[in-house]
Design a protein around this motif. Sequence first.
Motif, mmCIF file in Angstrom:
data_model
loop_
_atom_site.group_PDB
_atom_site.id
_atom_site.type_symbol
_atom_site.label_atom_id
_atom_site.label_comp_id
_atom_site.label_asym_id
_atom_site.label_seq_id
_atom_site.Cartn_x
_atom_site.Cartn_y
_atom_site.Cartn_z
ATOM 1 N N SER B 55 0.817 -1.219 0.000
ATOM 2 C CA SER B 55 0.000 0.000 0.000
ATOM 3 C C SER B 55 0.848 1.265 0.000
ATOM 4 N N GLY B 56 2.155 1.121 0.013
ATOM 5 C CA GLY B 56 3.018 2.294 -0.161
ATOM 6 C C GLY B 56 3.444 2.981 1.119
ATOM 7 N N LEU B 57 3.050 2.441 2.287
ATOM 8 C CA LEU B 57 3.433 3.096 3.543
ATOM 9 C C LEU B 57 4.925 2.916 3.822
ATOM 10 N N PRO B 76 3.264 6.928 -4.360
ATOM 11 C CA PRO B 76 2.976 7.247 -2.960
ATOM 12 C C PRO B 76 1.644 6.626 -2.526
ATOM 13 N N ALA B 77 1.526 6.390 -1.219
ATOM 14 C CA ALA B 77 0.361 5.674 -0.685
ATOM 15 C C ALA B 77 -0.965 6.275 -1.151
ATOM 16 N N HIS B 78 -1.073 7.619 -1.118
ATOM 17 C CA HIS B 78 -2.386 8.199 -1.433
ATOM 18 C C HIS B 78 -2.771 7.997 -2.886
ATOM 19 N N VAL B 81 -4.181 4.363 -3.263
ATOM 20 C CA VAL B 81 -5.580 4.308 -2.831
ATOM 21 C C VAL B 81 -6.511 4.701 -3.977
ATOM 22 N N GLN B 82 -6.117 5.723 -4.723
ATOM 23 C CA GLN B 82 -6.958 6.202 -5.828
ATOM 24 C C GLN B 82 -7.196 5.125 -6.872
ATOM 25 N N HIS B 87 -6.134 -0.609 1.979
ATOM 26 C CA HIS B 87 -5.473 -1.288 3.084
ATOM 27 C C HIS B 87 -6.171 -0.929 4.395
ATOM 28 N N PRO B 89 -5.749 -1.128 8.099
ATOM 29 C CA PRO B 89 -4.526 -1.413 8.862
ATOM 30 C C PRO B 89 -4.741 -2.201 10.137
ATOM 31 N N ARG B 93 -7.029 1.425 13.666
ATOM 32 C CA ARG B 93 -6.633 2.819 13.445
ATOM 33 C C ARG B 93 -7.809 3.743 13.106
ATOM 34 N N LEU B 106 -14.024 10.139 5.424
ATOM 35 C CA LEU B 106 -12.610 10.198 5.058
ATOM 36 C C LEU B 106 -12.188 8.964 4.266
ATOM 37 N N PHE B 109 -12.244 9.884 0.789
ATOM 38 C CA PHE B 109 -11.642 11.211 0.590
ATOM 39 C C PHE B 109 -11.374 11.499 -0.880
ATOM 40 N N THR B 110 -10.942 10.472 -1.609
ATOM 41 C CA THR B 110 -10.541 10.701 -3.001
ATOM 42 C C THR B 110 -11.741 10.922 -3.922
#
Lengths: 303, 242
Positions: B55-57, B76-78, B81-82, B87, B89, B93, B106, B109-110
């Motif tokens: 997931s890029g973290l 990058p992670a965000h 997601v798009q 993911h 977690p 969280r 949220l 968000f995208t």
Amino acid sequence: MLSAGEVILQQLMNGLILGSFYALIALGYSMVYGIIKLLNFAHGDIYMTGAFVGFFVFGILAGTVGSSWGGVILAMLAAMCVCGLLGFLIQLLAYRPLFDAPRLSLLITAIGVSLILYNTVMIITNGEYMFFQHSIPAGGLTFGNVTITWVQLVLLAITAVLMLVLSWFIGTTIWGKAMRAISLDKPTCRLMGINVNKIIGLTFFIGSALAAVAGVMSCVYYGSLHYFMGYMMGIKAFTAAVIGGIGSIPGAMLGGLLLGLLEAAGTQALGSSWKDVFAFSLLIIMLIFKPTGLLGKTEIERM
Amino acid sequence: MSEMHDIVLKVEAIETYYGKIAALRGISFDVRDKQIVTLLGSNGAGKSTTLKTISGLTPANMGKITFLGEDITKLPAHEIVQRGLIHVPEGRRIFKDLTVTENLELGAFTLKDDKERQRRIKDVFERFPRLGERKKQLGGTLSGGEQQMLAVGRGLMAGPKLLLLDEPSMGLAPLIVAEIANIIRQLNDEGIPILLVEQNSKMALGLADYGYVLDTGNIVLEGSGDQLKSDEKVIKAYLGGE
């Protein structure tokens, strides 16, 4: 001789105006602290820079739009844009490379940025006082021997509108919710598809624009400006943010107004040379009895 | 017949380091369409790191990750997601000072369209009525099971094309674990491929079409869910049996 009621009314207005300055600046401190845990000591100098940008734009516009409210509002908007951008750029160039470094590095960088800002303005202005000469009509609402000026009322109205807009933005827009979420848990925000750095940049923009408004407001209210004006104002606003609970947005508003009112009361009771003592005593008392501030939360780091 | 399944996620020889310490030492596996794939292994085997790397973290230092035919290794992670790789977690969280509804918002968000976002929230509340009853409560006030539902619901808000679930059963009572297992099964039946990391190997192998066993950053064993369930080493190490 003023009656007791008149004194209270007068000091109430003084306190609210002073508190507005503190609150508008404290918001930037608190928002930035909330989102990246940085005490941005350059923030007071953003306020000062805002005052100077407003001053110069006001001077340029005086010939065309005049030097009354029209000019002030335009100067304010210009100062908001310039300082918002400046705050964003400082964040991008000075702070972002250090986001993963120990927090102390960030703090020292902020002090460095502060030095750069006020020395730059000192060189440009030769370290001299500037005078902000406007032609806003005098007068206002008179209650007995006390006059609440239109200037005071308009400045309070501007502050109130900005606070409402900010509360709406933070409370209801997806961007505001993202800001609050970032202050809680950055990695998880990235998993939501939030570009965390972009939101941090936005936070700096907004906080700096609010400080710029306070800067232009202080030009109008006090009539003079100086490269060092951000120093004490920054420290006081920081005090207000801590009293309200640093990281809390309503806390910054409340802390600012409260500090302003208490300073006005202290000035009335003990004389104006005591007002700083009053402010910092309050800070110390606060830190002893409620270190998280009025609306702050105890920080528990959880994984 | 299995060759007809499209590969949703292809992980090739990824290596991930925390500083100088290797957490993943060259891991390769696939997730195919409509599958539930599980990663098993003890604490510190690299299961969570595998998900974070995908997931890029914690981006991979070496190797390649392909999602729906696109190389996402360096994204990058965000941005990942798009693309619909979501993911959920470890430890759920949940944003504890935000309401249930805000947490869900949220998750999408995208999404640019707020109407669509609100429609998806309604869907999540239909799926998890208990979240609907608590929509104005702060996330931190929910029970563990409810928080896990919220975490999954938040993941669904993004319209996942692949769901990574990290330890969804962690810290939950057996009854709730069964409920979570049902939810995972149901999501998969609806067509969402799932990559599941679990300490609860019994639950994971009960669900999985295919599984991989990780040990100190390497894949040491793989097979279908049934194969693994009857593998002696797996039984001994992870299913607590003889």
